[in-house]
Motif scaffolding. Structure first.
Motif, PDB file in Angstrom:
ATOM      1  N   ALA A  44      46.634 -10.754  67.385  1.00 61.12           N
ATOM      2  CA  ALA A  44      46.207  -9.459  66.849  1.00 61.12           C
ATOM      3  C   ALA A  44      47.255  -8.899  65.904  1.00 61.12           C
ATOM      4  CB  ALA A  44      45.937  -8.484  67.991  1.00 61.12           C
ATOM      5  N   ALA A  45      48.529  -9.034  66.272  1.00 59.39           N
ATOM      6  CA  ALA A  45      49.595  -8.536  65.412  1.00 59.39           C
ATOM      7  C   ALA A  45      49.628  -9.296  64.098  1.00 59.39           C
ATOM      8  CB  ALA A  45      50.941  -8.640  66.123  1.00 59.39           C
ATOM      9  N   SER A  46      49.484 -10.612  64.156  1.00 62.96           N
ATOM     10  CA  SER A  46      49.505 -11.387  62.916  1.00 62.96           C
ATOM     11  C   SER A  46      48.277 -11.079  62.078  1.00 62.96           C
ATOM     12  CB  SER A  46      49.629 -12.879  63.203  1.00 62.96           C
ATOM     13  OG  SER A  46      48.499 -13.358  63.885  1.00 62.96           O
ATOM     14  N   ALA A  47      47.142 -10.789  62.716  1.00 60.19           N
ATOM     15  CA  ALA A  47      45.939 -10.402  61.973  1.00 60.19           C
ATOM     16  C   ALA A  47      46.180  -9.079  61.257  1.00 60.19           C
ATOM     17  CB  ALA A  47      44.744 -10.288  62.908  1.00 60.19           C
ATOM     18  N   GLY A  48      46.806  -8.126  61.920  1.00 62.14           N
ATOM     19  CA  GLY A  48      47.108  -6.833  61.297  1.00 62.14           C
ATOM     20  C   GLY A  48      48.053  -6.994  60.128  1.00 62.14           C
ATOM     21  N   GLU A  49      49.057  -7.843  60.307  1.00 66.09           N
ATOM     22  CA  GLU A  49      50.010  -8.079  59.217  1.00 66.09           C
ATOM     23  C   GLU A  49      49.325  -8.780  58.048  1.00 66.09           C
ATOM     24  OE1 GLU A  49      54.453  -9.910  58.404  1.00 66.09           O
ATOM     25  OE2 GLU A  49      53.490 -10.301  60.320  1.00 66.09           O
ATOM     26  N   GLU A  50      48.455  -9.725  58.339  1.00 61.67           N
ATOM     27  CA  GLU A  50      47.743 -10.446  57.279  1.00 61.67           C
ATOM     28  C   GLU A  50      46.845  -9.503  56.480  1.00 61.67           C
ATOM     29  OE1 GLU A  50      44.382 -13.899  56.942  1.00 61.67           O
ATOM     30  OE2 GLU A  50      45.900 -14.133  58.500  1.00 61.67           O
ATOM     31  N   VAL A  51      46.126  -8.634  57.171  1.00 59.45           N
ATOM     32  CA  VAL A  51      45.265  -7.670  56.484  1.00 59.45           C
ATOM     33  C   VAL A  51      46.122  -6.728  55.636  1.00 59.45           C
ATOM     34  CG1 VAL A  51      43.636  -5.761  56.807  1.00 59.45           C
ATOM     35  CG2 VAL A  51      43.435  -7.816  58.205  1.00 59.45           C
ATOM     36  N   TYR A  52      47.256  -6.292  56.183  1.00 57.62           N
ATOM     37  CA  TYR A  52      48.188  -5.448  55.427  1.00 57.62           C
ATOM     38  C   TYR A  52      48.613  -6.154  54.141  1.00 57.62           C
ATOM     39  CZ  TYR A  52      52.374  -3.004  53.957  1.00 57.62           C
ATOM     40  OH  TYR A  52      53.291  -2.328  53.191  1.00 57.62           O
TER      41      TYR A  52
END
Length: 116
Positions: A44-52
């Motif tokens: 989830a954290a990497s998904a948030g960073e990727e979207v950012y």
């Protein structure tokens, strides 16, 4: 000569608008992929960073240091995850609402809430 200035202004304005919008083609393709049964906080954290990286970096900087938009490197100490999500959904200042939506917005909010 005047038409060159107008063309340059149009191109510059268009590139800024497109950068702020973050495209969306890749985002839609990612949303169509089947979800994995194994969901971890790290994912989830990497998904948030990727979207950012795809949608927010142009205004808030690669290291959350701020650029056109404010710095977000310590936003988690100022706003809760829900507060960050509200800003993403409703916009604030010059930031338009819903640059990212749904699960992507929630992932970015969760990731940014960890920045203290």
């Amino acid at each position: 000569m005047e038409w060159k200035k107008s063309l340059l202004a149009l191109l510059l304005g268009s590139s800024v608008a497109l950068a702020a919008c973050g495209g969306g083609e890749e985002e839609n393709a990612a949303n169509d992929a089947p979800a994995s049964d194994e969901g971890t906080e790290e994912t989830a954290a990497s998904a948030g960073e990727e979207v950012y990286q795809q949608n927010c970096l142009s205004c808030h900087g690669g290291n959350l240091e701020g650029s056109f938009g404010p710095a977000l490197d310590k936003i988690g100490s100022e706003l809760s995850e829900e507060g960050i999500l509200s800003v993403i959904e409703n916009g604030q200042g010059q930031m338009p609402p819903n640059i990212v939506e749904g699960e992507d917005a929630q992932a970015v909010a969760a990731w940014l809430a960890e920045k203290k």
